[in-house]
Design a protein around this motif. Structure first.
Motif, PDB file in Angstrom:
ATOM      1  N   LEU A   1       0.643  -1.056   0.039  1.00  0.00           N
ATOM      2  CA  LEU A   1       0.169   0.061  -0.325  1.00  0.00           C
ATOM      3  C   LEU A   1       0.656   1.433   0.096  1.00  0.00           C
ATOM      4  O   LEU A   1       0.850   2.323  -0.427  1.00  0.00           O
ATOM      5  N   ALA A   2       1.779   1.521   0.743  1.00  0.00           N
ATOM      6  CA  ALA A   2       3.226   2.486   0.873  1.00  0.00           C
ATOM      7  C   ALA A   2       3.618   2.573  -1.065  1.00  0.00           C
ATOM      8  O   ALA A   2       3.573   4.225  -0.844  1.00  0.00           O
ATOM      9  N   GLU A   3       4.274   1.411  -1.309  1.00  0.00           N
ATOM     10  CA  GLU A   3       4.681   1.588  -2.796  1.00  0.00           C
ATOM     11  C   GLU A   3       3.703   2.364  -3.615  1.00  0.00           C
ATOM     12  O   GLU A   3       3.530   2.582  -4.725  1.00  0.00           O
ATOM     13  N   ALA A   4       2.351   1.752  -3.440  1.00  0.00           N
ATOM     14  CA  ALA A   4       1.293   1.416  -4.478  1.00  0.00           C
ATOM     15  C   ALA A   4       1.285   3.724  -4.178  1.00  0.00           C
ATOM     16  O   ALA A   4       0.989   4.329  -4.901  1.00  0.00           O
ATOM     17  N   ARG A   5       0.759   3.874  -2.539  1.00  0.00           N
ATOM     18  CA  ARG A   5       0.659   5.679  -2.581  1.00  0.00           C
ATOM     19  C   ARG A   5       1.593   6.595  -3.655  1.00  0.00           C
ATOM     20  O   ARG A   5       1.931   7.492  -3.740  1.00  0.00           O
ATOM     21  N   ARG A   6       3.570   5.879  -2.958  1.00  0.00           N
ATOM     22  CA  ARG A   6       4.116   6.877  -3.432  1.00  0.00           C
ATOM     23  C   ARG A   6       4.292   6.711  -5.126  1.00  0.00           C
ATOM     24  O   ARG A   6       4.835   7.666  -5.797  1.00  0.00           O
ATOM     25  N   ALA A   7       4.386   5.488  -5.839  1.00  0.00           N
ATOM     26  CA  ALA A   7       4.115   5.371  -7.212  1.00  0.00           C
ATOM     27  C   ALA A   7       2.613   6.436  -7.574  1.00  0.00           C
ATOM     28  O   ALA A   7       2.745   7.358  -8.538  1.00  0.00           O
ATOM     29  N   GLU A   8       1.823   6.639  -6.913  1.00  0.00           N
ATOM     30  CA  GLU A   8       0.622   7.236  -7.501  1.00  0.00           C
ATOM     31  C   GLU A   8       0.640   8.794  -7.535  1.00  0.00           C
ATOM     32  O   GLU A   8       0.394   9.969  -8.076  1.00  0.00           O
ATOM     33  N   GLU A   9       2.348   9.203  -6.624  1.00  0.00           N
ATOM     34  CA  GLU A   9       2.488  10.360  -6.044  1.00  0.00           C
ATOM     35  C   GLU A   9       3.908  11.171  -7.204  1.00  0.00           C
ATOM     36  O   GLU A   9       4.240  12.165  -6.620  1.00  0.00           O
ATOM     37  N   GLY A  10       3.517   9.645  -7.531  1.00  0.00           N
ATOM     38  CA  GLY A  10       5.342  10.067  -8.255  1.00  0.00           C
ATOM     39  C   GLY A  10       6.817   9.584  -8.083  1.00  0.00           C
ATOM     40  O   GLY A  10       7.912  10.639  -8.178  1.00  0.00           O
TER      41      GLY A  10
ATOM     42  N   VAL B   1      15.522   8.042  -1.388  1.00  0.00           N
ATOM     43  CA  VAL B   1      13.605   8.821  -2.078  1.00  0.00           C
ATOM     44  C   VAL B   1      14.314   9.842  -3.214  1.00  0.00           C
ATOM     45  O   VAL B   1      14.637  11.134  -2.975  1.00  0.00           O
ATOM     46  N   LEU B   2      13.005   9.771  -3.901  1.00  0.00           N
ATOM     47  CA  LEU B   2      13.587  11.209  -5.053  1.00  0.00           C
ATOM     48  C   LEU B   2      12.140  11.031  -5.129  1.00  0.00           C
ATOM     49  O   LEU B   2      11.486  10.402  -6.063  1.00  0.00           O
ATOM     50  N   LEU B   3      12.529  12.591  -4.778  1.00  0.00           N
ATOM     51  CA  LEU B   3      10.718  13.277  -4.572  1.00  0.00           C
ATOM     52  C   LEU B   3      10.535  13.508  -6.189  1.00  0.00           C
ATOM     53  O   LEU B   3      11.583  14.230  -7.106  1.00  0.00           O
ATOM     54  N   PRO B   4       9.519  13.732  -6.969  1.00  0.00           N
ATOM     55  CA  PRO B   4       9.301  14.627  -8.369  1.00  0.00           C
ATOM     56  C   PRO B   4       9.555  16.038  -7.969  1.00  0.00           C
ATOM     57  O   PRO B   4       9.212  16.893  -7.170  1.00  0.00           O
ATOM     58  N   GLY B   5       9.908  16.271  -9.221  1.00  0.00           N
ATOM     59  CA  GLY B   5      10.784  17.912 -10.120  1.00  0.00           C
ATOM     60  C   GLY B   5      11.481  18.068  -8.774  1.00  0.00           C
ATOM     61  O   GLY B   5      11.477  19.743  -8.086  1.00  0.00           O
ATOM     62  N   SER B   6      12.306  17.370  -8.363  1.00  0.00           N
ATOM     63  CA  SER B   6      13.980  17.410  -7.580  1.00  0.00           C
ATOM     64  C   SER B   6      14.710  17.791  -8.690  1.00  0.00           C
ATOM     65  O   SER B   6      14.700  15.684  -8.577  1.00  0.00           O
TER      66      SER B   6
END
Length: 348
Positions: free
Chosen positions: A235-244, A266-271
């Motif tokens: 579930l945690a992996e799925a949430r991360r995938a949804e958030e990019g 951890v690689l956040l999107p847009g950074s």
């Protein structure tokens, strides 16, 4: 000007003009801070609109715009609170440099206190960042927070390693990571943990106190089975995938298949940055270069899969000399210190 000349109103995320004015003030004011935390504190406009418009259980956010008497926007307030933490409300106040020391920040803080009390919260939380070595009272926002009754609740230092790895750092890591006979095997993955490693890695976190005691009684939730543990990870992996959000994880396994070490990026999107989420090694396996082997595996995978990322960030406690020493040895440079401050709101 005095605080009485400040006009504060709530921003409706559906009102384009108000939202844009608030967002521009927030972005410009925080950009003036010059720190990593300030520059990355503001999400893109469309994402921020979604955060402010979100309804239902979980996290919530409210925006307020401060203007001068003639209607000129000069300050922004962002309040964030979560149903899972019913006592606190996080406060971000930003005032344009040319409009500071005129009472606008005080007016926004007064609004934050009123709204926080109406929400049933009793503690305000703020974060203030500065360059390394600066006194809190000299930081942008630091003196303001201290003058209004906030006290320091904690602090952490941010260190940055520029990519690609400097040759000297890469050579140091490779020198450390030569495994001897019988040493643990190091493996890794991106985003989704292999099925066979879900339980061993969860047990490692449990052994080191990084997470609920899965597999035993867990507070009011009752016992957790292997299936429970697997479901929570997925579930945690799925949430991360949804958030990019992407992750790179390395794990060390002994001959029996037990996880004895774990490290995650951890690689956040847009950074352009990559955040070190932590490195865990069982005490009896420390001092053998295992942490360096985990680091090298992640950094090697990072260079191959995400070559556009230009820096890795790691956070340490100001008093954690061992972690600070390791960061310095690996080429990390101290960038800033972030203070967490709190103050109590008056009761009913």
């Amino acid at each position: 000007m005095s605080a009485q000349t400040t006009r504060v109103r709530r921003v409706d995320p559906a009102e384009e003009a108000s939202l844009t004015a608030w967002y521009e003030v927030l972005s410009r004011a925080l950009d003036e801070g010059g720190t990593e935390a300030a520059q990355e504190a503001v999400l893109p406009l469309e994402e921020m609109r979604g955060v402010l418009a979100a309804e239902g259980p979980g996290g919530h956010a409210l925006a307020f715009l401060a203007s001068e008497e003639d209607g000129t926007p000069v300050g922004a307030l962002l309040l964030e609170y979560d149903d899972a933490e019913p006592d606190t409300v996080e406060v971000d106040i930003a005032v344009l440099p040319g409009a500071r020391r005129r009472g606008h920040g005080t007016a926004l803080l007064r609004t934050a206190g009123t709204v926080g009390t109406e929400l049933g919260r009793n503690t305000q939380v703020v974060e203030v960042s500065s360059g390394p070595g600066r006194d809190l009272s000299d930081c942008p926002g630091g003196g303001f927070a201290l003058a209004h009754g906030f006290g320091v609740a904690g602090a952490e230092d941010l260190h940055v390693l520029d990519l690609p790895l400097p040759p000297a750092v890469e050579a140091l890591l490779r020198e450390r990571v030569r495994p001897g006979r019988g040493e643990s095997e190091v493996t890794g993955w991106q985003d989704e943990c292999p099925d066979g490693l879900l339980e061993p890695c969860a047990l490692l976190r449990e052994d080191l106190g990084h997470g609920p005691a899965e597999g035993t009684a867990g507070g009011d939730e009752g016992p957790h089975t292997v299936a429970d543990r697997t479901e929570r990870v997925r579930l945690a992996e799925a949430r991360r995938a949804e958030e990019g959000v992407h992750s790179l994880v390395s794990a060390a396994l002994d001959a029996s298949g037990r996880a004895v070490g774990l490290s995650e990026l951890v690689l956040l999107p847009g950074s352009g940055a990559v955040d070190q989420a932590g490195t865990l090694v069982l005490p009896e396996h420390r001092g053998r270069g295992l942490g360096s082997r985990l680091w090298l595996r992640n950094l090697t995978d990072l260079a191959r899969a995400f070559p556009e990322r230009d820096r890795v960030r790691v956070r340490t406690g100001p008093g954690d000399e061992a972690a600070r020493g390791t960061a310095a040895e690996l080429g990390f440079r101290p960038v800033e210190r972030t203070f967490a401050l709190e103050r109590a709101l008056p009761g009913d």
